[in-house]
Design a protein around this motif. Structure first.
Motif, PDB file in Angstrom:
ATOM      1  N   LEU A  43       0.821  -1.210   0.000  1.00  0.00           N
ATOM      2  CA  LEU A  43       0.000   0.000   0.000  1.00  0.00           C
ATOM      3  C   LEU A  43       0.858   1.265   0.000  1.00  0.00           C
ATOM      4  O   LEU A  43       0.431   2.309  -0.510  1.00  0.00           O
ATOM      5  CB  LEU A  43      -0.945  -0.014   1.196  1.00  0.00           C
ATOM      6  N   ARG A  44       2.057   1.174   0.529  1.00  0.00           N
ATOM      7  CA  ARG A  44       2.991   2.294   0.410  1.00  0.00           C
ATOM      8  C   ARG A  44       3.416   2.476  -1.042  1.00  0.00           C
ATOM      9  O   ARG A  44       3.647   3.620  -1.495  1.00  0.00           O
ATOM     10  CB  ARG A  44       4.199   2.067   1.326  1.00  0.00           C
ATOM     11  N   LEU A  45       3.531   1.377  -1.787  1.00  0.00           N
ATOM     12  CA  LEU A  45       3.844   1.491  -3.212  1.00  0.00           C
ATOM     13  C   LEU A  45       2.687   2.147  -3.956  1.00  0.00           C
ATOM     14  O   LEU A  45       2.905   2.980  -4.848  1.00  0.00           O
ATOM     15  CB  LEU A  45       4.137   0.114  -3.802  1.00  0.00           C
ATOM     16  N   VAL A  46       1.458   1.769  -3.609  1.00  0.00           N
ATOM     17  CA  VAL A  46       0.294   2.395  -4.231  1.00  0.00           C
ATOM     18  C   VAL A  46       0.306   3.902  -3.966  1.00  0.00           C
ATOM     19  O   VAL A  46       0.047   4.706  -4.871  1.00  0.00           O
ATOM     20  CB  VAL A  46      -1.014   1.775  -3.704  1.00  0.00           C
ATOM     21  N   ALA A  47       0.615   4.280  -2.739  1.00  0.00           N
ATOM     22  CA  ALA A  47       0.635   5.694  -2.394  1.00  0.00           C
ATOM     23  C   ALA A  47       1.760   6.439  -3.104  1.00  0.00           C
ATOM     24  O   ALA A  47       1.610   7.610  -3.473  1.00  0.00           O
ATOM     25  CB  ALA A  47       0.777   5.856  -0.879  1.00  0.00           C
ATOM     26  N   ALA A  48       2.882   5.762  -3.309  1.00  0.00           N
ATOM     27  CA  ALA A  48       4.028   6.405  -3.956  1.00  0.00           C
ATOM     28  C   ALA A  48       3.879   6.463  -5.470  1.00  0.00           C
ATOM     29  O   ALA A  48       4.351   7.415  -6.110  1.00  0.00           O
ATOM     30  CB  ALA A  48       5.309   5.657  -3.592  1.00  0.00           C
ATOM     31  N   PHE A  49       3.217   5.454  -6.040  1.00  0.00           N
ATOM     32  CA  PHE A  49       3.092   5.359  -7.496  1.00  0.00           C
ATOM     33  C   PHE A  49       1.643   5.055  -7.891  1.00  0.00           C
ATOM     34  O   PHE A  49       1.374   4.046  -8.546  1.00  0.00           O
ATOM     35  CB  PHE A  49       4.008   4.255  -8.035  1.00  0.00           C
ATOM     36  N   PRO A  50       0.693   5.895  -7.518  1.00  0.00           N
ATOM     37  CA  PRO A  50      -0.714   5.559  -7.797  1.00  0.00           C
ATOM     38  C   PRO A  50      -1.015   5.392  -9.275  1.00  0.00           C
ATOM     39  O   PRO A  50      -1.934   4.645  -9.639  1.00  0.00           O
ATOM     40  CB  PRO A  50      -1.481   6.745  -7.195  1.00  0.00           C
ATOM     41  N   GLU A  51      -0.231   6.050 -10.119  1.00  0.00           N
ATOM     42  CA  GLU A  51      -0.470   5.943 -11.562  1.00  0.00           C
ATOM     43  C   GLU A  51      -0.140   4.555 -12.102  1.00  0.00           C
ATOM     44  O   GLU A  51      -0.620   4.173 -13.182  1.00  0.00           O
ATOM     45  CB  GLU A  51       0.356   6.998 -12.303  1.00  0.00           C
ATOM     46  N   ARG A  52       0.647   3.772 -11.397  1.00  0.00           N
ATOM     47  CA  ARG A  52       1.020   2.430 -11.852  1.00  0.00           C
ATOM     48  C   ARG A  52      -0.046   1.381 -11.526  1.00  0.00           C
ATOM     49  O   ARG A  52       0.002   0.275 -12.056  1.00  0.00           O
ATOM     50  CB  ARG A  52       2.339   1.990 -11.217  1.00  0.00           C
ATOM     51  N   PHE A  53      -0.989   1.697 -10.648  1.00  0.00           N
ATOM     52  CA  PHE A  53      -1.932   0.702 -10.147  1.00  0.00           C
ATOM     53  C   PHE A  53      -3.323   0.938 -10.721  1.00  0.00           C
ATOM     54  O   PHE A  53      -3.849   2.053 -10.680  1.00  0.00           O
ATOM     55  CB  PHE A  53      -1.970   0.733  -8.618  1.00  0.00           C
ATOM     56  N   ALA A  54      -3.914  -0.140 -11.253  1.00  0.00           N
ATOM     57  CA  ALA A  54      -5.256  -0.076 -11.823  1.00  0.00           C
ATOM     58  C   ALA A  54      -6.323  -0.418 -10.807  1.00  0.00           C
ATOM     59  O   ALA A  54      -7.454   0.069 -10.892  1.00  0.00           O
ATOM     60  CB  ALA A  54      -5.363  -1.020 -13.022  1.00  0.00           C
ATOM     61  N   ARG A  55      -5.979  -1.274  -9.850  1.00  0.00           N
ATOM     62  CA  ARG A  55      -6.950  -1.716  -8.836  1.00  0.00           C
ATOM     63  C   ARG A  55      -6.187  -2.412  -7.710  1.00  0.00           C
ATOM     64  O   ARG A  55      -5.037  -2.837  -7.900  1.00  0.00           O
ATOM     65  CB  ARG A  55      -7.999  -2.651  -9.443  1.00  0.00           C
ATOM     66  N   VAL A  56      -6.866  -2.571  -6.561  1.00  0.00           N
ATOM     67  CA  VAL A  56      -6.221  -3.121  -5.367  1.00  0.00           C
ATOM     68  C   VAL A  56      -7.175  -4.076  -4.670  1.00  0.00           C
ATOM     69  O   VAL A  56      -8.371  -3.796  -4.556  1.00  0.00           O
ATOM     70  CB  VAL A  56      -5.806  -1.997  -4.386  1.00  0.00           C
ATOM     71  N   VAL A  57      -6.626  -5.193  -4.179  1.00  0.00           N
ATOM     72  CA  VAL A  57      -7.341  -6.105  -3.291  1.00  0.00           C
ATOM     73  C   VAL A  57      -6.517  -6.222  -2.007  1.00  0.00           C
ATOM     74  O   VAL A  57      -5.341  -6.568  -2.058  1.00  0.00           O
ATOM     75  CB  VAL A  57      -7.535  -7.504  -3.902  1.00  0.00           C
ATOM     76  N   VAL A  58      -7.142  -5.916  -0.870  1.00  0.00           N
ATOM     77  CA  VAL A  58      -6.449  -6.051   0.413  1.00  0.00           C
ATOM     78  C   VAL A  58      -7.073  -7.208   1.194  1.00  0.00           C
ATOM     79  O   VAL A  58      -8.290  -7.386   1.203  1.00  0.00           O
ATOM     80  CB  VAL A  58      -6.501  -4.757   1.248  1.00  0.00           C
ATOM     81  N   ALA A  59      -6.213  -7.993   1.848  1.00  0.00           N
ATOM     82  CA  ALA A  59      -6.664  -9.170   2.586  1.00  0.00           C
ATOM     83  C   ALA A  59      -5.804  -9.346   3.829  1.00  0.00           C
ATOM     84  O   ALA A  59      -4.575  -9.462   3.721  1.00  0.00           O
ATOM     85  CB  ALA A  59      -6.579 -10.414   1.702  1.00  0.00           C
ATOM     86  N   ASN A  60      -6.423  -9.329   4.996  1.00  0.00           N
ATOM     87  CA  ASN A  60      -5.711  -9.583   6.256  1.00  0.00           C
ATOM     88  C   ASN A  60      -4.458  -8.726   6.381  1.00  0.00           C
ATOM     89  O   ASN A  60      -3.345  -9.221   6.587  1.00  0.00           O
ATOM     90  CB  ASN A  60      -5.355 -11.070   6.377  1.00  0.00           C
ATOM     91  N   THR A  61      -4.655  -7.434   6.264  1.00  0.00           N
ATOM     92  CA  THR A  61      -3.531  -6.506   6.315  1.00  0.00           C
ATOM     93  C   THR A  61      -4.014  -5.168   6.853  1.00  0.00           C
ATOM     94  O   THR A  61      -5.164  -5.018   7.267  1.00  0.00           O
ATOM     95  CB  THR A  61      -2.895  -6.349   4.922  1.00  0.00           C
ATOM     96  N   GLY A  62      -3.129  -4.194   6.857  1.00  0.00           N
ATOM     97  CA  GLY A  62      -3.475  -2.859   7.321  1.00  0.00           C
ATOM     98  C   GLY A  62      -2.365  -1.885   6.975  1.00  0.00           C
ATOM     99  O   GLY A  62      -1.366  -2.246   6.348  1.00  0.00           O
ATOM    100  N   LEU A  63      -2.556  -0.644   7.387  1.00  0.00           N
ATOM    101  CA  LEU A  63      -1.528   0.382   7.227  1.00  0.00           C
ATOM    102  C   LEU A  63      -1.517   1.194   8.521  1.00  0.00           C
ATOM    103  O   LEU A  63      -2.045   2.297   8.592  1.00  0.00           O
ATOM    104  CB  LEU A  63      -1.830   1.266   6.015  1.00  0.00           C
ATOM    105  N   PRO A  64      -0.922   0.629   9.580  1.00  0.00           N
ATOM    106  CA  PRO A  64      -1.044   1.216  10.920  1.00  0.00           C
ATOM    107  C   PRO A  64      -0.290   2.525  11.076  1.00  0.00           C
ATOM    108  O   PRO A  64       0.750   2.748  10.456  1.00  0.00           O
ATOM    109  CB  PRO A  64      -0.469   0.121  11.827  1.00  0.00           C
ATOM    110  N   THR A  65      -0.840   3.374  11.928  1.00  0.00           N
ATOM    111  CA  THR A  65      -0.259   4.698  12.163  1.00  0.00           C
ATOM    112  C   THR A  65      -0.093   4.988  13.657  1.00  0.00           C
ATOM    113  O   THR A  65      -0.351   6.087  14.129  1.00  0.00           O
ATOM    114  CB  THR A  65      -1.135   5.782  11.513  1.00  0.00           C
TER     115      THR A  65
END
Length: 301
Positions: free
Chosen positions: A130-152
Motif C-alpha cells: 500500500l505504500r507502493l500504491v501511495a508512492a506510485f498511484p499511476e502504476r496501479f489499476a486496482r487493489v485487493v487487500v486481505a488480512n492486512t493494514g496500514l497502521p499509524t
C-alpha cells in the motif's frame, strides 16, 4: 551490510512450485547490491497481478494462485521481500527498517517496469504494497487487500501482541509451524518444509525476526508519519479497491472496515469475507482467491 544468500539447492523439488526464478538487482542507499527474486508467470503482454506476501512467508504462499491466474490469461508476478524466499538476506536485524523495505521494493517495481497493476496484498505485503500504491498511484489499476493494514501508531490486537512477544523471545523461530498455525487446513510436512527452505539456520532469519517489531503500533514507532502521508493518498484513491479479509484471523479481524470507510475506491465494490480461512488465507482458499481476482479484473476493466 553483510548479505546472506540461500543456496539454490534448498529450493529443489518443492511441492507445486516448478516455476522459473527471475531476479532483479537493486542498490541500497548505502551502496550494497541486493538481489530480489520474483515469479513471473503467464502472458508477458497481460496486465500484471502483483501478489505480495508477508511475514514469515515467501512467494511459495502464492504457488496455486499464480498457476491459476496464469492459466486464466493473467500475468502473475510474486516477489520475495528482501530477507525472505530466494531474495538476499541482510544478516543483521538492524539492517531492516520499514522505510528500507519500502525503498527496496520501490526500486524493484521501477526496475520491473510494471504498470496497470492489480495488487493483491496480505500481512506485510499490504504494509509495503500500500505504500507502493501511495508512492506510485499511476502504476496501479486496482487493489485487493486481505488480512492486512496500514497502521499509524494507534494500537494493536491481542493476537498481534501475542505474536510480537513470541517472535521476539523464542530462541528458534519455527517458520513452517508458524505458517501451519495460521491456516485452517493442515499443511503437509513437505509444505511446512518448503516454508523453512529459505532459512538454512537461524542466521538467515534476521528479517523474519525483525518484521513484527517494525509494525508502527505506537506513536513512538518509525514510519508513523510516512504511513499517515500514505493514507492521505489512499483517501483520494478512486480506482477499484476491494477488501477480502478472512473470517478466522485473530490478528487483522475487522480491519476491512477501515479501508471501506476511508478509501473512495471501495464504494460500490462487492467486498467479500473468505470463510473458513485463517491468517494465511492464500493457503486455505487459493482457488477462491484466484477466481475473485479474475472476476474483479473482468468487472472493473
Amino acid at each position: 551490510m553483510k548479505i546472506l544468500r540461500t543456496p539454490d539447492a534448498r529450493f529443489a523439488n518443492l511441492p507445486d512450485f516448478a516455476f522459473t526464478p527471475h531476479y532483479c538487482e537493486v542498490t541500497d542507499p548505502g551502496g550494497t547490491a541486493l538481489r530480489i527474486h520474483y515469479l513471473n508467470e503467464g502472458p508477458p503482454s497481460a496486465g500484471p497481478v502483483l501478489l505480495m506476501h508477508g511475514e514469515p512467508s515467501w512467494s511459495f504462499l502464492y504457488r496455486r494462485i499464480v498457476a491459476s491466474l496464469a492459466a486464466r490469461g493473467h500475468r502473475a508476478v510474486a516477489p520475495d521481500l528482501v530477507g525472505f524466499g530466494r531474495s538476499d538476506k541482510p544478516a543483521d536485524q538492524s539492517d531492516y527498517t520499514y522505510e528500507r523495505h519500502v525503498r527496496w521494493m520501490s526500486d524493484w517495481l521501477a526496475a520491473a517496469r510494471l504498470s496497470s497493476i492489480t495488487l493483491f496484498c496480505q500481512d506485510w505485503g499490504g504494509l509495503i504494497g500500500l505504500r507502493l500504491v501511495a508512492a506510485f498511484p499511476e502504476r496501479f489499476a486496482r487493489v485487493v487487500v486481505a488480512n492486512t493494514g496500514l497502521p499509524t501508531g494507534e494500537g494493536f490486537s491481542e493476537g498481534f501482541q501475542r505474536w510480537l512477544e513470541f517472535s521476539q523471545s523464542t530462541p528458534v523461530l519455527p517458520i513452517g509451524q508458524i505458517l501451519a498455525m495460521g491456516c485452517r487446513r493442515s499443511l503437509s510436512e513437505a509444505e511446512q518444509a518448503a516454508y523453512e527452505a529459505p532459512f538454512p539456520d537461524e542466521s538467515f532469519k534476521a528479517g523474519a525476526r525483525r518484521f513484527p517489531a517494525l509494525v508502527p503500533i505506537t506513536p513512538a514507532h518509525g514510519s508513523v508519519a510516512e504511513n499517515k502521508a500514505a493514507w492521505k493518498v489512499l483517501e483520494g484513491f478512486t480506482k477499484p479497491f476491494l477488501t477480502a479479509f478472512s473470517d478466522s484471523d485473530p490478528i487483522t479481524k475487522g480491519g476491512e472496515r477501515l479501508f471501506q470507510d476511508r478509501v473512495p475506491g471501495t464504494k460500490g465494490q462487492k467486498h467479500v469475507t473468505i470463510t473458513d480461512a485463517g491468517h494465511f488465507l492464500q493457503e486455505d482458499k487459493p482457488d477462491e482467491i484466484a477466481g475473485l481476482i479474475h472476476e474483479f479484473i473482468a468487472s472493473t476493466k
